[in-house]
Enzyme design. Structure first.
Site, PDB file in Angstrom:
ATOM      1  CD  GLU A  97      -2.738  -1.010   2.570  1.00 51.06           C
ATOM      2  OE1 GLU A  97      -3.669  -1.809   2.665  1.00 51.06           O
ATOM      3  OE2 GLU A  97      -2.422  -0.222   3.476  1.00 51.06           O
ATOM      4  CB  CYS A 110       2.312   6.959   4.081  1.00 52.20           C
ATOM      5  SG  CYS A 110       2.797   5.778   5.351  1.00 52.20           S
ATOM      6  CB  CYS A 117       5.647  -5.923   9.100  1.00 56.00           C
ATOM      7  SG  CYS A 117       6.874  -5.328  10.294  1.00 56.00           S
ATOM      8  CB  CYS A 121       3.681  -3.927  16.309  1.00 60.02           C
ATOM      9  SG  CYS A 121       5.445  -3.499  16.194  1.00 60.02           S
ATOM     10  CB  CYS A 124       0.795  -3.045  13.442  1.00 58.71           C
ATOM     11  SG  CYS A 124       1.209  -2.655  11.720  1.00 58.71           S
ATOM     12  N   GLY A 170       5.825  -2.579   6.690  1.00 59.98           N
ATOM     13  CA  GLY A 170       7.185  -3.073   6.855  1.00 59.98           C
ATOM     14  C   GLY A 170       8.045  -2.212   7.757  1.00 59.98           C
ATOM     15  CD  GLU A 171      11.988  -1.132  11.264  1.00 60.96           C
ATOM     16  OE1 GLU A 171      12.807  -0.299  10.812  1.00 60.96           O
ATOM     17  OE2 GLU A 171      11.148  -0.858  12.142  1.00 60.96           O
ATOM     18  CB  SER A 202       8.650   5.596  10.695  1.00 62.81           C
ATOM     19  OG  SER A 202       8.063   5.109  11.884  1.00 62.81           O
ATOM     20  CG  LEU A 225       8.181   5.666  22.834  1.00 64.98           C
ATOM     21  CD1 LEU A 225       9.459   4.854  22.974  1.00 64.98           C
ATOM     22  CD2 LEU A 225       8.369   7.075  23.409  1.00 64.98           C
ATOM     23  CG  HIS A 226       3.565   2.844  19.536  1.00 64.55           C
ATOM     24  ND1 HIS A 226       2.881   3.850  18.892  1.00 64.55           N
ATOM     25  CD2 HIS A 226       4.322   2.235  18.591  1.00 64.55           C
ATOM     26  CE1 HIS A 226       3.196   3.853  17.609  1.00 64.55           C
ATOM     27  NE2 HIS A 226       4.076   2.888  17.400  1.00 64.55           N
ATOM     28  CG  ASN A 301      -7.318   4.405  11.212  1.00 66.99           C
ATOM     29  OD1 ASN A 301      -8.534   4.307  11.325  1.00 66.99           O
ATOM     30  ND2 ASN A 301      -6.742   4.954  10.165  1.00 66.99           N
ATOM     31  CB  CYS A 344      -0.432   0.934   8.010  1.00 69.07           C
ATOM     32  SG  CYS A 344       0.939   0.380   6.999  1.00 69.07           S
TER      33      CYS A 344
END
Length: 373
Positions: A97, A110, A117, A121, A124, A170-171, A202, A225-226, A301, A344
């Site tokens: 995406e 973005c 990924c 997480c 996510c 993805g990372e 990011s 961070l979160h 979201n 995402c």
């Protein structure tokens, strides 16, 4: 005797230095790289025969040894708020995406770096789909090319895409060798010509790769961070177990020290009853006050199957006030594209789910196992 077939090079896989080496290998002068880049990125021409300032012999060489291959648009949506989202088909039948978010004074794209990924997480949508593979440089920069082509390069005389953030699927630091050349093309005057501060990577916090990025590239850094403490962050971002917050903050300090006025953006997704309490806001102030930083508060979201919920507006406002009163710069990201599956990885998960991870995730949710106390 059989003659070996020479591979064809996708020129979108090469940054300027790579293109110069490619043309030297063809027996051409390296300035040809600049000529071709202007056609590729400024004029958005992907047919060598239309590159009219190249001689016929060079065009013949390019048609023999090179190609200009981009992802294909599989699905496109536009939100009522102007947000645009593309699902792009890649080789092997996979998809990623790309999202464009227009605002009054900027247009942010973005971009994804991997198919799925592997960091898992817990909040996510992409993480529920598992990891397939890294994107190539052509597949990363191709997302910018396709968005620029679809949107038009300018609107009322102003550039449409003013910022690019590597915050999609993805990372990006796990795909370092393909992402860094793509970011170079985003910033190159013969590419998309963005200022370094307008290209942001990011990361969930791969400490050694943050240091490598510091040494090899010049882009803005954002950190997902979160949570203000290791116990909660490890539940939300399992990578924290390997690189805990103290190590992450030290890497961020090193990154910020590379040049004056560098700030690290910390992303903090607010989830109801999980990480939105006043005491967590105060702990966040204490954690971040030693790092030149700004805080991006992101209302969660929701996506199908998750049990996390978006924090209430009043809770978000209270959280923001606490951190700002503590001396931090804190903005609240306005939710965008709720009507087009904007979390995402959510849309590509609907269009093309090629792993069993998402089905397993839904079964865990139904069994009420996937809950953070």
């Amino acid at each position: 005797m059989t003659t070996a077939i020479q591979p064809v090079t996708n020129l979108f896989d090469l940054d300027r230095a790579g293109l110069e080496a490619f043309f030297i290998g063809l027996g051409e002068k390296k300035f040809r790289a600049q000529q071709v880049m202007k056609w590729m990125y400024h004029q958005q021409v992907i047919d060598f025969e239309q590159m009219t300032d190249l001689g016929k012999s060079l065009r013949d060489k390019l048609n023999t040894h090179a190609e200009l291959r981009l992802p294909k648009i599989l699905h496109e949506q536009q939100s009522s708020d102007g947000t645009c989202k593309w699902v792009l088909e890649l080789e092997g039948g996979n998809a990623v995406e790309t999202v464009f978010i227009p605002e009054a004074n900027r247009g942010t794209l973005c971009v994804s770096s991997q198919i799925g990924c592997g960091l898992n997480c817990s909040f996510c949508s992409t993480g529920t789909q598992g990891f397939n593979r890294d994107l190539t440089t052509a597949e990363v920069i191709g997302q910018v090319w396709i968005a620029a082509n679809s949107l038009g390069s300018k609107h009322r005389g102003a550039r449409r895409i003013t910022n690019v953030v590597m915050m999609g699927m993805g990372e990006p630091l796990l795909n370092f060798d393909n992402v860094v050349p793509a970011m170079s093309l985003m910033r190159d005057d013969y590419g998309f010509g963005l200022a370094s501060r307008r290209v942001t990577l990011s990361t969930a916090g791969l400490v050694p790769m943050i240091d490598r990025l510091n040494a090899e590239s010049d882009v803005a850094l954002a950190v997902s961070l979160h949570a203000p403490d290791d116990e909660l962050r490890t539940q939300l971002v399992p990578l924290n177990k390997k690189y805990p917050i103290a190590e992450l903050m030290a890497a961020c300090q090193r990154y910020a020290a590379r040049k004056a006025k560098t700030q690290i953006t910390f992303e903090y997704t607010l989830m109801k009853g999980i990480n939105d309490k006043p005491e967590q806001a105060r702990a966040l102030v204490k954690l971040l006050r030693r790092v030149p930083s700004k805080l991006n508060l992101i209302p969660f979201n929701p996506f199908p199957g998750t049990k996390y919920e978006r924090s209430e507006p009043m809770v978000i406002a209270t959280f923001q006030k606490i951190v700002m009163d503590g001396g931090l710069i804190a903005t609240v990201r306005r939710t965008r594209g709720d009507d087009i599956d904007a979390a995402c990885g959510q849309l590509v998960g609907k269009v093309m789910d090629r792993t069993r991870r998402q089905a397993d995730f839904r079964r865990r949710i139904e069994a009420e196992v996937h809950v953070i106390p």
